[in-house]
Design a protein around this motif. Structure first.
Motif, PDB file in Angstrom:
ATOM      1  N   GLU A 136      45.287   6.698  23.794  1.00 26.13           N
ATOM      2  CA  GLU A 136      45.313   5.125  24.041  1.00 26.13           C
ATOM      3  C   GLU A 136      46.307   4.991  25.226  1.00 26.13           C
ATOM      4  OE1 GLU A 136      44.716   1.390  21.285  1.00 26.13           O
ATOM      5  OE2 GLU A 136      44.878   3.168  20.387  1.00 26.13           O
ATOM      6  N   TYR A 139      39.791   9.023  23.805  1.00 29.21           N
ATOM      7  CA  TYR A 139      39.118  10.046  22.678  1.00 29.21           C
ATOM      8  C   TYR A 139      40.277  11.058  22.045  1.00 29.21           C
ATOM      9  CZ  TYR A 139      34.678   8.476  24.231  1.00 29.21           C
ATOM     10  OH  TYR A 139      33.659   7.704  24.562  1.00 29.21           O
ATOM     11  N   TYR A 140      40.021  11.144  20.875  1.00 29.23           N
ATOM     12  CA  TYR A 140      40.725  11.854  19.986  1.00 29.23           C
ATOM     13  C   TYR A 140      40.179  13.087  19.312  1.00 29.23           C
ATOM     14  CZ  TYR A 140      44.056   7.801  20.387  1.00 29.23           C
ATOM     15  OH  TYR A 140      44.734   7.136  20.796  1.00 29.23           O
ATOM     16  N   ASN A 180      40.053  12.399  13.877  1.00 30.45           N
ATOM     17  CA  ASN A 180      39.611  11.073  13.263  1.00 30.45           C
ATOM     18  C   ASN A 180      38.796  10.140  13.859  1.00 30.45           C
ATOM     19  OD1 ASN A 180      41.187  11.360  10.760  1.00 30.45           O
ATOM     20  ND2 ASN A 180      43.138  10.958  12.190  1.00 30.45           N
ATOM     21  N   ASP A 181      38.265  10.871  15.158  1.00 27.48           N
ATOM     22  CA  ASP A 181      37.226  10.128  15.876  1.00 27.48           C
ATOM     23  C   ASP A 181      35.758  10.780  16.118  1.00 27.48           C
ATOM     24  OD1 ASP A 181      36.213   8.960  18.146  1.00 27.48           O
ATOM     25  OD2 ASP A 181      37.794   9.705  19.684  1.00 27.48           O
ATOM     26  N   SER A 182      34.990  10.153  15.232  1.00 27.96           N
ATOM     27  CA  SER A 182      33.514  10.949  15.123  1.00 27.96           C
ATOM     28  C   SER A 182      32.881  10.758  16.277  1.00 27.96           C
ATOM     29  CB  SER A 182      32.781  10.122  14.187  1.00 27.96           C
ATOM     30  OG  SER A 182      32.470   8.856  14.389  1.00 27.96           O
ATOM     31  N   SER A 241      34.047  11.633  19.088  1.00 30.20           N
ATOM     32  CA  SER A 241      34.882  12.624  20.130  1.00 30.20           C
ATOM     33  C   SER A 241      33.915  14.170  20.201  1.00 30.20           C
ATOM     34  CB  SER A 241      36.325  12.930  19.750  1.00 30.20           C
ATOM     35  OG  SER A 241      36.737  14.115  20.608  1.00 30.20           O
ATOM     36  N   TYR A 281      35.593  16.287  17.328  1.00 26.46           N
ATOM     37  CA  TYR A 281      35.618  15.802  15.979  1.00 26.46           C
ATOM     38  C   TYR A 281      35.129  16.950  15.134  1.00 26.46           C
ATOM     39  CZ  TYR A 281      34.170  13.157  11.860  1.00 26.46           C
ATOM     40  OH  TYR A 281      34.339  12.563  10.606  1.00 26.46           O
ATOM     41  N   SER A 290      31.625   2.639  17.792  1.00 16.74           N
ATOM     42  CA  SER A 290      33.197   2.798  17.458  1.00 16.74           C
ATOM     43  C   SER A 290      33.640   1.374  17.251  1.00 16.74           C
ATOM     44  CB  SER A 290      33.742   3.366  18.720  1.00 16.74           C
ATOM     45  OG  SER A 290      35.186   3.190  18.743  1.00 16.74           O
ATOM     46  N   ARG A 337      36.986   0.495  17.235  1.00 19.38           N
ATOM     47  CA  ARG A 337      38.224   0.489  17.849  1.00 19.38           C
ATOM     48  C   ARG A 337      37.876   0.214  19.284  1.00 19.38           C
ATOM     49  NH1 ARG A 337      41.489   5.547  16.340  1.00 19.38           N
ATOM     50  NH2 ARG A 337      43.225   4.221  17.373  1.00 19.38           N
TER      51      ARG A 337
END
Length: 188
Positions: free
Chosen positions: A18, A44-45, A48-50, A52, A55, A173, A175
């Motif tokens: 971020e 993107y992570y 915890n980031d579906s 990505s 993931y 998403s 967030r």
DNA sequence: AATAGGATTTCCT
DNA sequence: GGAAATCCTATTC
């Protein structure tokens, strides 16, 4: 010397996705003879980031996201467009920033040829458009943007005047992980 | 103006 | 088999 003092280095990318996404705004993307100001990004992570690619764990396609920060991650989207990302966080902690839009600065004529479009506002305002305009494809996957003689790098561009946030495009998403320059026309 | 469909790789169910 | 971090074109209001 003083000519590479403003290249974004490994430490810059070795942070939370971020933060990197936000601070890349206003920076200059350099690729061969092309230059453009970064106007829109997404963070993107991994675990915890579906939304990505990382993931569900490492695959042949996404393994670069699990490696060293500051590397180019290029993949083919919908079997048609290459999307450009730069890896973040740290080895073993997958993350990346998607470059969604840039404002053309140098190589505009070549971009028009690559895109088959004359309208400058249409050349690079979208993740699939900008890779086509700059000629970015899978060959650039794994390219280290922190090396000064790299084929692709990022130069510090100074503080942008205003940054806006919103939900990421095309993915489910909640967030607000999409960042863009508030006063720029060059967003998607 | 708005919507729907196509191109076509990679990965998940 | 179907959806996906997209964009372009054709069709219909």
């Amino acid at each position: 010397m003083s000519d590479n003092i403003d290249i974004r280095d490994r430490d810059f990318f070795s942070r939370d996705s971020e933060e990197v996404a936000q601070e890349l705004l206003g920076d200059i993307l350099v690729k061969d003879g092309f230059k453009g100001r970064i106007t829109e990004t997404e963070a993107y992570y991994g675990e915890n980031d579906s939304a990505s690619h990382a993931y569900n764990g490492k695959t042949e396609r996404n393994e670069i996201m699990f490696g060293v920060p500051g590397k180019v991650y290029v993949y083919l989207c919908y079997g048609v467009y290459y999307l450009l990302n730069i890896t973040t966080r740290s080895k073993g902690r997958p993350g990346a920033v998607l470059i969604r839009s840039i404002k053309p600065l140098e190589g505009v004529n070549e971009m028009k040829i690559n895109r088959g479009v004359e309208e400058v506002l249409e050349l690079t305002t979208g993740p699939g458009k900008l890779t086509k305009a700059l000629g970015v494809d899978k060959r650039y996957n794994g390219c280290d943007v922190t090396q000064k003689n790299s084929k692709m790098k990022v130069l510090e561009g100074g503080d942008p005047s205003g940054v806006s946030k919103g939900p990421r495009v095309g993915v489910d998403s909640e967030r607000k992980l999409r960042f863009f320059l508030s006063n720029s026309d060059y967003v998607s």
